[in-house]
Design a protein around this motif. Structure first.
Motif, PDB file in Angstrom:
ATOM      1  N   PRO A 530       0.834  -1.210   0.000  1.00  0.00           N
ATOM      2  CA  PRO A 530       0.000   0.000   0.000  1.00  0.00           C
ATOM      3  C   PRO A 530       0.867   1.257   0.000  1.00  0.00           C
ATOM      4  CG  PRO A 530      -0.837  -1.584   1.584  1.00  0.00           C
ATOM      5  CD  PRO A 530       0.489  -2.105   1.124  1.00  0.00           C
ATOM      6  N   ARG A 531       0.398   2.306  -0.700  1.00  0.00           N
ATOM      7  CA  ARG A 531       1.240   3.484  -0.929  1.00  0.00           C
ATOM      8  C   ARG A 531       0.595   4.761  -0.419  1.00  0.00           C
ATOM      9  NH1 ARG A 531       2.189   1.497  -6.827  1.00  0.00           N
ATOM     10  NH2 ARG A 531       3.797  -0.048  -6.458  1.00  0.00           N
ATOM     11  N   ALA A 532       1.484   5.671  -0.017  1.00  0.00           N
ATOM     12  CA  ALA A 532       1.101   7.054   0.267  1.00  0.00           C
ATOM     13  C   ALA A 532       2.155   7.951  -0.359  1.00  0.00           C
ATOM     14  CB  ALA A 532       1.003   7.300   1.769  1.00  0.00           C
ATOM     15  N   SER A 533       1.750   9.153  -0.748  1.00  0.00           N
ATOM     16  CA  SER A 533       2.645  10.049  -1.481  1.00  0.00           C
ATOM     17  C   SER A 533       2.603  11.446  -0.863  1.00  0.00           C
ATOM     18  CB  SER A 533       2.233  10.116  -2.958  1.00  0.00           C
ATOM     19  OG  SER A 533       3.107  10.953  -3.685  1.00  0.00           O
ATOM     20  N   LEU A 541      -1.494  12.215  -0.082  1.00  0.00           N
ATOM     21  CA  LEU A 541      -2.336  11.352  -0.902  1.00  0.00           C
ATOM     22  C   LEU A 541      -2.029   9.901  -0.566  1.00  0.00           C
ATOM     23  CD1 LEU A 541      -4.397  11.356  -3.292  1.00  0.00           C
ATOM     24  CD2 LEU A 541      -2.418  11.022  -4.800  1.00  0.00           C
ATOM     25  N   ALA A 542      -3.049   9.131  -0.266  1.00  0.00           N
ATOM     26  CA  ALA A 542      -2.836   7.751   0.169  1.00  0.00           C
ATOM     27  C   ALA A 542      -3.891   6.832  -0.414  1.00  0.00           C
ATOM     28  CB  ALA A 542      -2.862   7.659   1.691  1.00  0.00           C
ATOM     29  N   GLU A 543      -3.461   5.634  -0.742  1.00  0.00           N
ATOM     30  CA  GLU A 543      -4.410   4.614  -1.156  1.00  0.00           C
ATOM     31  C   GLU A 543      -5.280   4.216   0.045  1.00  0.00           C
ATOM     32  OE1 GLU A 543      -1.905   2.371  -4.679  1.00  0.00           O
ATOM     33  OE2 GLU A 543      -1.727   1.608  -2.625  1.00  0.00           O
ATOM     34  N   THR A 544      -6.496   3.811  -0.257  1.00  0.00           N
ATOM     35  CA  THR A 544      -7.379   3.382   0.838  1.00  0.00           C
ATOM     36  C   THR A 544      -6.773   2.200   1.601  1.00  0.00           C
ATOM     37  OG1 THR A 544      -8.596   2.049  -0.784  1.00  0.00           O
ATOM     38  CG2 THR A 544      -9.479   4.220  -0.263  1.00  0.00           C
ATOM     39  N   THR A 545      -6.038   1.344   0.893  1.00  0.00           N
ATOM     40  CA  THR A 545      -5.397   0.211   1.566  1.00  0.00           C
ATOM     41  C   THR A 545      -4.308   0.687   2.521  1.00  0.00           C
ATOM     42  OG1 THR A 545      -3.945  -0.020  -0.366  1.00  0.00           O
ATOM     43  CG2 THR A 545      -5.872  -1.457  -0.249  1.00  0.00           C
ATOM     44  N   PHE A 546      -3.674   1.810   2.217  1.00  0.00           N
ATOM     45  CA  PHE A 546      -2.673   2.375   3.127  1.00  0.00           C
ATOM     46  C   PHE A 546      -3.341   2.923   4.382  1.00  0.00           C
ATOM     47  CE2 PHE A 546      -0.085   5.735   4.904  1.00  0.00           C
ATOM     48  CZ  PHE A 546       1.203   5.253   4.829  1.00  0.00           C
ATOM     49  N   VAL A 547      -4.397   3.686   4.201  1.00  0.00           N
ATOM     50  CA  VAL A 547      -5.090   4.296   5.338  1.00  0.00           C
ATOM     51  C   VAL A 547      -5.640   3.229   6.277  1.00  0.00           C
ATOM     52  CG1 VAL A 547      -7.040   5.769   5.982  1.00  0.00           C
ATOM     53  CG2 VAL A 547      -5.601   6.382   4.044  1.00  0.00           C
ATOM     54  N   ASP A 548      -5.928   2.042   5.746  1.00  0.00           N
ATOM     55  CA  ASP A 548      -6.461   0.954   6.573  1.00  0.00           C
ATOM     56  C   ASP A 548      -5.379   0.206   7.353  1.00  0.00           C
ATOM     57  OD1 ASP A 548      -9.035   1.507   5.742  1.00  0.00           O
ATOM     58  OD2 ASP A 548      -9.019   0.011   4.133  1.00  0.00           O
ATOM     59  N   LEU A 549      -4.097   0.531   7.124  1.00  0.00           N
ATOM     60  CA  LEU A 549      -3.035  -0.157   7.850  1.00  0.00           C
ATOM     61  C   LEU A 549      -3.087   0.183   9.343  1.00  0.00           C
ATOM     62  CD1 LEU A 549      -0.019   0.491   5.431  1.00  0.00           C
ATOM     63  CD2 LEU A 549      -1.192  -1.692   5.783  1.00  0.00           C
ATOM     64  N   PRO A 550      -2.850  -0.785  10.219  1.00  0.00           N
ATOM     65  CA  PRO A 550      -2.830  -0.481  11.657  1.00  0.00           C
ATOM     66  C   PRO A 550      -1.818   0.591  12.027  1.00  0.00           C
ATOM     67  CG  PRO A 550      -2.913  -2.853  11.291  1.00  0.00           C
ATOM     68  CD  PRO A 550      -2.699  -2.229   9.947  1.00  0.00           C
TER      69      PRO A 550
END
Length: 603
Positions: A530-533, A541-550
């Motif tokens: 998962p990525r954030a920029s 800017l972050a992927e939804t999968t990144f924001v869901d990381l613990p």
């Protein structure tokens, strides 16, 4: 104008479609027959004899066939790129440009070729101004003003002349056949076409090409581009001079200076000032690569006018001041975001075309400057953007005396490919036409879209009173974020990677490198993570999968804030394993995933 792109179907097996890479077409496909299946698409392949990874299964198969027939990594890169111009025409093609990084096994040297587009000689700092004010960005994109002189065909010829073992005609032939036979439309191509439908419909040549029957082609149908096939044939027969001089050059200039717009379209399309002299004068020069030592690895990238090498490099130098491997996940991600935040502040202020601007590349990549900039970063609290730039020529600890320059808006639609051969040569190649669909205008009768790369320039000094190295100018190259990268260990290639994604390319490549080199991820895991920029903006800017990381809870506690998106980048890469095998890796899921292959797969 003849209809140049028809919706057809082909009676063929998947193997027959894959064979387009190595055999000539036996005849025109039968209209009304069932669509052929595309070649296999795998995100990872391990084995020997060479490797190809790209965003598209047809292109990867074509590049692999070149390697199987004894071609080298440069040959395979050109053939793969030509095929991507057929199947990913909204992301790249001969109407655009790119950066190529090459590791030459015979000498152990890394070379970089600048295939970036250039502004016409008529361009001044006021290129995108009217009455002293910037024109609307969307109107600049879809115009003749935004078209830079394409660099892709010249890049192909230059690298083949220096390092190739096949001629251009041989390497264009498979893509020519693919364009004539067609490729199966997937969900991503259909979606991108639909998103551009109104814009494409305004230009008769584009509408005929990409909107058969007036609407986006359906998923599962086969699309053919005989005009592009003929253009490839001409380039193969007469060389790239046929692109930069003669009838093709005249057609490009005519499209730029006199855009053919449907009279019923409600769209302002400004003409540009490109001339045939601009095309004839274009070059694809060598640039000294960026190089830095990172924890015992040698990281090579693209120097200005690319900002990828300097910005990834500065961020890595900042990160080298801390122990990423020993951190918890939240602390690692915090330092990753903060290092790119600071590096982007310096990128925006200092990087431009080195032929016109004195870019302090060496100073930006110095350990001393990185240490001074790293002292801005707190382990417990996110910085507030925009962070002012430092001055790499007169650096001081925690110094922020370089002023502020906001980033421009780079298009997210680009493509990347990576190749390696049995001799150990490696190519990392990123190429683009800028926005998805470029400037929206297909050159009539030629089958390719023109770029809108000149919108990568600053339209005006974005921070009044501060110097801006990225203003337009005659024959000037706009700053780019493309970051094709090759990493060596003890002088031998370890891995190569790159990604599309506009300014997010830099953060994607930085994430892949740190995941792989510091966090013990495999290359596939690093590409899929998962990525954030963070690009020196108030929110990341972050992927939804990144924001869901613990681990993101710890980032929020530090003051990080996020805007979400479905996907960032579509990376690929190749790694050399200690036992001599190669690992080819492509994006597994984003935008439908890419395709990785090796010549001789391991059992």
């Amino acid at each position: 104008m003849r209809r140049s792109f028809r919706t057809v179907a082909v009676l063929a097996t998947a193997a027959a479609v894959a064979a387009v890479a190595v055999v000539p077409a036996a005849g025109e496909p039968e209209v009304g027959a069932r669509a052929a299946a595309p070649p296999p698409k795998r995100p990872e392949a391990v084995g020997h004899g060479g490797a190809v990874a790209s965003a598209d299964e047809y292109a990867t198969e074509i590049g692999l066939a070149v390697l199987r027939r004894g071609g080298n990594a440069v040959d395979a890169a050109v053939a793969t790129a030509a095929a991507l111009g057929v199947t990913e025409p909204y992301s790249n093609g001969i109407g655009g440009g790119g950066f190529l990084v090459h590791y030459e096994a015979a000498t152990g040297e890394v070379h970089t070729v600048d295939g970036r587009e250039t502004a016409p000689a008529s361009a001044g700092e006021d290129l995108f101004l009217e009455d002293g004010q910037p024109i609307p960005f969307d109107e600049a994109v879809t115009s003749g003003l935004s078209v830079g002189v394409p660099g892709t065909p010249l890049t192909w010829q230059r690298v083949l002349d220096r390092w190739g073992s096949r001629d251009l005609a041989q390497l264009l032939r498979p893509a020519e056949i693919l364009a004539r036979r067609g490729f199966v439309v997937d969900e991503n191509f259909h979606r991108q076409t639909a998103a551009n439908q109104e814009r494409f419909a305004a230009f008769p040549a584009t509408r005929e090409l990409f909107l058969p029957d007036g609407r986006p082609p359906e998923i599962g149908t086969v699309l053919r581009n005989p005009d592009l096939a003929e253009t490839y044939r001409i380039l193969g027969t007469h060389g790239v001079e046929a692109f930069y001089q003669g009838e093709i050059a005249e057609d490009i200039v005519s499209s730029v200076r006199e855009p053919q717009v449907d009279p019923g379209a409600d769209r302002v399309v400004r003409p540009g000032g490109m001339t045939t002299d601009d095309l004839a004068a274009h070059t694809a020069p060598d640039r000294p690569s960026t190089r830095l030592d990172y924890r015992g690895y040698e990281v090579y990238g693209m120097a200005p006018p690319g900002s990828g090498g300097t910005t990834v490099g500065e961020a890595l130098n900042i990160l080298e001041t801390v122990d990423l491997a020993g951190m918890d996940e939240s602390s690692y991600l915090h330092w990753l975001l903060e290092s790119s935040r600071v590096a982007f502040a310096d990128r925006n202020r200092w990087v431009g075309d080195p032929d016109f601007t004195d870019v302090p590349t060496g100073e930006l990549l110095s350990d001393a400057f990185a240490a001074d900039r790293a002292c801005l970063i707190s382990p417990d609290r996110a910085l507030t953007s925009p962070v002012p730039a430092g001055d790499p020529r007169a650096s001081t600890p925690c110094g922020t005396d370089g002023g502020q320059v906001e980033p421009g808006r780079e298009g997210m639609s680009t493509t990347h490919l990576t190749t390696a051969d049995r001799w150990g040569n490696v190519v990392s190649y990123t190429l683009t036409i800028e926005q998805t669909g470029g400037n929206g205008m297909v050159v009539p009768g030629r089958g390719f879209l023109l770029n809108n790369e000149l919108t990568d320039f600053s339209f005006s000094p974005v921070t009044p009173g501060e110097p801006d190295p990225n203003l337009p100018g005659p024959r000037k190259r706009p700053r780019s974020s493309m970051a094709p990268t090759i990493v060596l260990h003890d002088g031998k290639p370890l891995l190569a990677t790159g990604s599309p994604g506009g300014t997010t390319i830099i953060t994607t490549v930085l994430g892949i490198l740190t995941q792989r080199l510091d966090r013990e991820a495999s290359l596939l895991e690093a590409v899929a993570a998962p990525r954030a920029s963070q690009r020196n903006t108030a929110t990341t800017l972050a992927e939804t999968t990144f924001v869901d990381l613990p681990a993101v809870d710890g980032l929020l506690d530090r003051g990080h804030r996020f805007d979400t998106t479905s996907g960032i980048g579509m990376a690929s890469g190749v790694e050399f394993l200690p036992d001599g095998r190669l690992v080819a890796v492509a994006e597994p899921t984003r935008q439908g995933g890419g395709a990785a292959a090796v010549v001789w797969p391991s059992p």
